[in-house]
Design a protein around this motif. Structure first.
Motif, PDB file in Angstrom:
ATOM      1  N   CYS A   1       1.012  -1.381  -8.023  1.00 34.41           N
ATOM      2  CA  CYS A   1       0.827  -1.393  -6.572  1.00 34.41           C
ATOM      3  C   CYS A   1       1.870  -2.240  -5.859  1.00 34.41           C
ATOM      4  CB  CYS A   1      -0.586  -1.847  -6.204  1.00 34.41           C
ATOM      5  SG  CYS A   1      -0.910  -3.584  -6.530  1.00 34.41           S
TER       6      CYS A   1
ATOM      7  N   ASP B   1       4.281  -0.213  -3.779  1.00 34.72           N
ATOM      8  CA  ASP B   1       3.745   0.681  -2.761  1.00 34.72           C
ATOM      9  C   ASP B   1       3.636   0.017  -1.398  1.00 34.72           C
ATOM     10  OD1 ASP B   1       3.246   2.772  -4.678  1.00 34.72           O
ATOM     11  OD2 ASP B   1       1.536   1.599  -5.373  1.00 34.72           O
TER      12      ASP B   1
ATOM     13  N   VAL C   1      -1.075   2.642   0.512  1.00 30.74           N
ATOM     14  CA  VAL C   1      -1.224   3.040  -0.889  1.00 30.74           C
ATOM     15  C   VAL C   1      -1.858   1.911  -1.693  1.00 30.74           C
ATOM     16  CG1 VAL C   1      -0.004   3.762  -2.980  1.00 30.74           C
ATOM     17  CG2 VAL C   1       0.687   4.655  -0.755  1.00 30.74           C
ATOM     18  N   LYS C   2      -1.484   0.667  -1.400  1.00 25.77           N
ATOM     19  CA  LYS C   2      -2.082  -0.472  -2.088  1.00 25.77           C
ATOM     20  C   LYS C   2      -3.595  -0.502  -1.892  1.00 25.77           C
ATOM     21  CE  LYS C   2       1.603  -3.941  -2.344  1.00 25.77           C
ATOM     22  NZ  LYS C   2       2.807  -3.209  -1.961  1.00 25.77           N
TER      23      LYS C   2
END
Length: 280
Positions: free
Chosen positions: A149, A152, A156-157
């Motif tokens: 992550c 990202d 997105v995280k």
């Protein structure tokens, strides 16, 4: 078996978007490397030949993962096995696992590991999609979600954070006695509980709510993991951290003393113990 599925109310919102991102990234990094053995093949889907292959891989894994050369040897073996038996979840999570371990060695060597970790994530995701009743397919997909992550954006995280929680709990549904999974969901609960407020509008837009947990919930996960693996120093430390957050300082001191008494504790963890004791 279902004790860990309780929804704990009264969660705090996170302190900042950046803090929550860092929390997600920190969850899997050291935990898996310091936890110890992860060698088992209890998957009931394994036929005789596949079971023998998996047991052969697992027998050597905890030794091979310790060095870059060992990781390369295991990676070559698993790459060949996956080519011979494509779309086999039992082999796919093991392949993603050794790719994760190899990436850690490369990171320490100062190399860029983004591509290999994203490849490992894709393999783990496909293995999870094909898996039926394989707890470690869910677990290693979760681990790779957390470990990637950092590459990202915020949205997105956040999505990966919720998927991480979902996958670890799916793993625990199948195998409630996996101390690694219990520790990871405890870490997720702990990190979410410690963040006071964050970009709630982003979370509300995406999911309709913000992640919820509490230190009490995190503590129960860590205590359960301790019952299964009392020698895991990092898990012991997080029990103490939860107790401190709950204002139970004398109990916390007792758990910190346990860390002091364990031989071979990493310097970084020992330094944390020293700092925490100063605050009691």
């Amino acid at each position: 078996k279902q004790w860990y599925q309780r929804r704990v109310r009264g969660a705090s919102e996170s302190d900042s978007e950046e803090e929550f991102q860092l929390a997600l990234e920190s969850i899997p990094s050291q935990s898996i490397l310091t936890q110890g053995t992860d060698s088992s093949c209890t998957d009931r889907q394994c036929d005789g030949d596949l079971l023998a292959l998996c047991q052969g891989v697992d027998k050597d894994h905890d030794t091979l993962k310790l060095t870059e050369q060992g990781c390369e040897q295991a990676l070559a073996t698993l790459t060949e096995l996956n080519a011979t038996r494509p779309d086999t979840p039992q082999l796919m999570w093991r392949l993603s696992r050794i790719m994760f371990e190899k990436a850690k060695h490369n990171t320490r060597a100062g190399l860029d590991v983004m591509e290999e970790l994203l490849e490992a994530l894709a393999i783990a995701k496909r293995g999870e999609e094909l898996s039926k009743g394989n707890s470690k397919s869910h677990l290693w997909y979760a681990i790779l979600l957390g470990d990637t992550c950092k590459y990202d954006d915020t949205r997105v995280k956040l999505t990966k954070g919720l998927e991480f929680e979902k996958q670890v709990k799916l793993s625990l549904d199948i195998d409630p006695y996996n101390s690694t999974a219990l520790h990871l969901i405890g870490r997720y609960s702990f990190e979410v509980s410690g963040i006071k407020w964050w970009e709630a509008k982003i979370a509300a837009t995406l999911f309709g709510s913000v992640p919820q947990s509490s230190y009490d919930e995190a503590l129960q996960y860590f205590l359960r993991a301790d019952e299964l693996n009392s020698e895991w120093v990092e898990n012991t430390l997080f029990i103490a951290k939860c107790l401190i957050a709950l204002g139970r300082n004398e109990e916390a001191r007792s758990w910190l003393d346990r860390v002091d008494q364990k031989e071979g504790t990493e310097k970084e963890l020992q330094a944390q113990v020293t700092e925490l004791k100063k605050k009691l």
